[in-house]
Scaffold this active site. Sequence first.
Site, mmCIF file in Angstrom:
data_model
loop_
_atom_site.group_PDB
_atom_site.id
_atom_site.type_symbol
_atom_site.label_atom_id
_atom_site.label_comp_id
_atom_site.label_asym_id
_atom_site.label_seq_id
_atom_site.Cartn_x
_atom_site.Cartn_y
_atom_site.Cartn_z
ATOM 1 N N HIS A 1 -7.280 14.891 3.296
ATOM 2 C CA HIS A 1 -8.248 15.146 2.223
ATOM 3 C C HIS A 1 -9.694 14.874 2.611
ATOM 4 O O HIS A 1 -10.606 15.188 1.864
ATOM 5 C CB HIS A 1 -7.897 14.340 0.964
HETATM 6 C C1 UD1 Z 1 -13.175 11.294 -3.068
HETATM 7 C C2 UD1 Z 1 -14.000 10.304 -2.252
HETATM 8 C C3 UD1 Z 1 -13.192 9.885 -1.019
HETATM 9 C C4 UD1 Z 1 -11.821 9.382 -1.405
HETATM 10 C C5 UD1 Z 1 -11.116 10.401 -2.271
HETATM 11 C C6 UD1 Z 1 -9.811 9.836 -2.774
HETATM 12 C C7 UD1 Z 1 -16.433 10.590 -2.341
HETATM 13 C C8 UD1 Z 1 -17.620 11.095 -1.616
HETATM 14 N N1 UD1 Z 1 -15.241 10.884 -1.789
HETATM 15 O O1 UD1 Z 1 -13.007 12.451 -2.275
HETATM 16 O O2 UD1 Z 1 -13.884 8.849 -0.340
HETATM 17 O O3 UD1 Z 1 -11.076 9.143 -0.234
HETATM 18 O O4 UD1 Z 1 -11.932 10.725 -3.416
HETATM 19 O O5 UD1 Z 1 -8.913 10.835 -3.112
HETATM 20 O O6 UD1 Z 1 -16.563 9.949 -3.347
HETATM 21 N N2 UD1 Z 1 -11.022 18.093 -7.620
HETATM 22 C C9 UD1 Z 1 -10.117 18.585 -8.521
HETATM 23 N N3 UD1 Z 1 -9.646 17.741 -9.478
HETATM 24 C C10 UD1 Z 1 -10.038 16.451 -9.603
HETATM 25 C C11 UD1 Z 1 -10.961 15.957 -8.682
HETATM 26 C C12 UD1 Z 1 -11.445 16.773 -7.691
HETATM 27 O O7 UD1 Z 1 -9.731 19.744 -8.463
HETATM 28 O O8 UD1 Z 1 -9.540 15.751 -10.508
HETATM 29 C C13 UD1 Z 1 -11.509 18.974 -6.538
HETATM 30 C C14 UD1 Z 1 -12.861 19.625 -6.859
HETATM 31 O O9 UD1 Z 1 -12.854 20.909 -6.324
HETATM 32 C C15 UD1 Z 1 -13.829 18.748 -6.072
HETATM 33 C C16 UD1 Z 1 -12.994 18.339 -4.860
HETATM 34 O O10 UD1 Z 1 -11.665 18.210 -5.344
HETATM 35 O O11 UD1 Z 1 -14.989 19.429 -5.715
HETATM 36 C C17 UD1 Z 1 -13.435 17.045 -4.213
HETATM 37 O O12 UD1 Z 1 -13.475 15.984 -5.192
HETATM 38 P P1 UD1 Z 1 -14.491 14.756 -5.016
HETATM 39 O O13 UD1 Z 1 -14.229 13.758 -6.059
HETATM 40 O O14 UD1 Z 1 -15.875 15.259 -4.851
HETATM 41 O O15 UD1 Z 1 -14.126 14.157 -3.611
HETATM 42 P P2 UD1 Z 1 -12.704 13.827 -2.972
HETATM 43 O O16 UD1 Z 1 -12.466 14.788 -1.859
HETATM 44 O O17 UD1 Z 1 -11.686 13.715 -4.030
HETATM 45 N N1 UDP Z 2 -1.476 8.627 -3.091
HETATM 46 C C1 UDP Z 2 -0.648 9.010 -4.152
HETATM 47 N N2 UDP Z 2 -0.279 10.321 -4.242
HETATM 48 C C2 UDP Z 2 -0.644 11.262 -3.319
HETATM 49 C C3 UDP Z 2 -1.480 10.855 -2.246
HETATM 50 C C4 UDP Z 2 -1.894 9.538 -2.175
HETATM 51 O O1 UDP Z 2 -0.264 8.181 -4.972
HETATM 52 O O2 UDP Z 2 -0.263 12.427 -3.466
HETATM 53 C C5 UDP Z 2 -1.904 7.226 -3.002
HETATM 54 C C6 UDP Z 2 -1.567 6.555 -1.694
HETATM 55 O O3 UDP Z 2 -0.258 6.035 -1.703
HETATM 56 C C7 UDP Z 2 -2.643 5.491 -1.607
HETATM 57 C C8 UDP Z 2 -3.848 6.146 -2.241
HETATM 58 O O4 UDP Z 2 -3.321 7.210 -3.042
HETATM 59 O O5 UDP Z 2 -2.287 4.360 -2.374
HETATM 60 C C9 UDP Z 2 -4.775 6.683 -1.201
HETATM 61 O O6 UDP Z 2 -5.749 7.491 -1.792
HETATM 62 P P1 UDP Z 2 -6.511 8.633 -1.013
HETATM 63 O O7 UDP Z 2 -5.761 8.995 0.210
HETATM 64 O O8 UDP Z 2 -6.805 9.695 -2.002
HETATM 65 O O9 UDP Z 2 -7.897 7.953 -0.675
HETATM 66 P P2 UDP Z 2 -8.408 6.969 0.485
HETATM 67 O O10 UDP Z 2 -7.525 5.784 0.523
HETATM 68 O O11 UDP Z 2 -8.438 7.745 1.755
HETATM 69 O O12 UDP Z 2 -9.806 6.673 0.048
#
Ligand code: UD1
Ligand code: UDP
Length: 361
Positions: free
Chosen positions: A209
């Site tokens: 991701h």
């Molecule tokens: C964010 C965090 C990242 C973290 C991750 C956990 C930042 C800069 N990044 O990344 O550090 O590891 O969350 O999962 O804060 N979207 C949906 N539904 C949602 C949310 C997001 O469809 O409920 C899609 C949208 O197209 C959005 C994209 O995912 O533009 C990215 O979402 P965003 O919250 O900007 O960053 P993450 O990649 O989720």
């Molecule tokens: N996780 C989850 N479902 C998923 C993917 C991840 O419950 O489909 C959980 C995972 O077990 C961990 C946390 O989400 O506890 C990690 O989040 P993510 O990878 O989104 O973010 P990061 O830790 O890289 O910031």
Amino acid sequence: MASRNSLKVVTIVGARPQFIKAAAVSRSLKPSAKEVILHTGQHYDENLSKVFFDELEIPFPDYNLGVGSATHGAQTGQMLEKIEAVLIDEQPDWVIVYGDTNTTLAGALAAVKLHIKVAHVEAGLRSFNRQMPEEINRILTDHISDLLLCPSDVAVNNLVDEGIIKNVIIVGDVMADSLMFACEKANQQSTIIEDLGLTPGDYYLGTIHRAENTDDPFRLRNMLDAFVALDGPIVIPLHPRTRLAIQRHQFMAFLEKPNIIARAPLGYLDMVRLEQSAMMILTDSGGIQKEAYWLKVPCITLRDETEWVETVELGWNVLAGATTPSILEAVETFSIPKQHPDLYGNGKVGDKIVKQLVKTN
Ligand code: UD1
Ligand code: UDP
């Protein structure tokens, strides 16, 4: 120790891993503090947000700011303005922020400008890659926090190197608390292994991701090629960012390959159950690298650097980068280390954090 409810805390969360981290602290706060939960709305899909509140028994948020997805500046800016309004009303003793997302930075910045104390959980982590939005968020948050709650010695040393020495405490990693809370529940309640027709110990689990991986078609294609070349099924719960990138780069055909089991993001209990019985985990997630270690599951990290260097030094995690040959070589040559010392705490980290909040208040 403060008397019942003498401490008022606003917890600021917005993204999936923050719900998992805050769940443990929230349980520990209950006896000694009044907690107000503020959800920025950074993650809003049910399977990225609500499912974690339900499964981890987190109280319903007092505020949901509904900020949603946007560019970094727009998202962080909207959060800043809306969080500020809540903090002016609530006037807590502490704001707690978690990790390194845009929610973390906006929460810390809103609080510090109002002279409200900020506790940063997961302080001191560094990838030393300033192209990552998370690296900027963590550096800035650490430099404006009043209490730096670190998971490890390495994190403390990173802060010392930047001149941050006051109120820096090693408490361990609060994700261990949540994992321990969920393991038994996952085994009792999750049927994901049966639902997907998997044999325990005979499948891979993959997550991608990070922006650096999803936004670069070369890296994304190489990771998908490696998944397809594995000698067994791989379950891939697809983050919406990744699904969108796969569509954008026209890689949808990968998801139809016989060994690929692509699904929507999973709830925590399903995820934990799958992690526990996986033969190996391939991931670019921070949280999942640690969960793999605690569960003694081999981990291949699909990045060029990691913040969780101890897992790599101990041999349970291999940094494979994002080329197909480097990933497949890491999978094929992985050898399970003999040693598995405790890392990042013992599951009582939430209690330690609350103790520090009370002590530093
Ligand atoms: C964010 C965090 C990242 C973290 C991750 C956990 C930042 C800069 N990044 O990344 O550090 O590891 O969350 O999962 O804060 N979207 C949906 N539904 C949602 C949310 C997001 O469809 O409920 C899609 C949208 O197209 C959005 C994209 O995912 O533009 C990215 O979402 P965003 O919250 O900007 O960053 P993450 O990649 O989720
Ligand atoms: N996780 C989850 N479902 C998923 C993917 C991840 O419950 O489909 C959980 C995972 O077990 C961990 C946390 O989400 O506890 C990690 O989040 P993510 O990878 O989104 O973010 P990061 O830790 O890289 O910031």
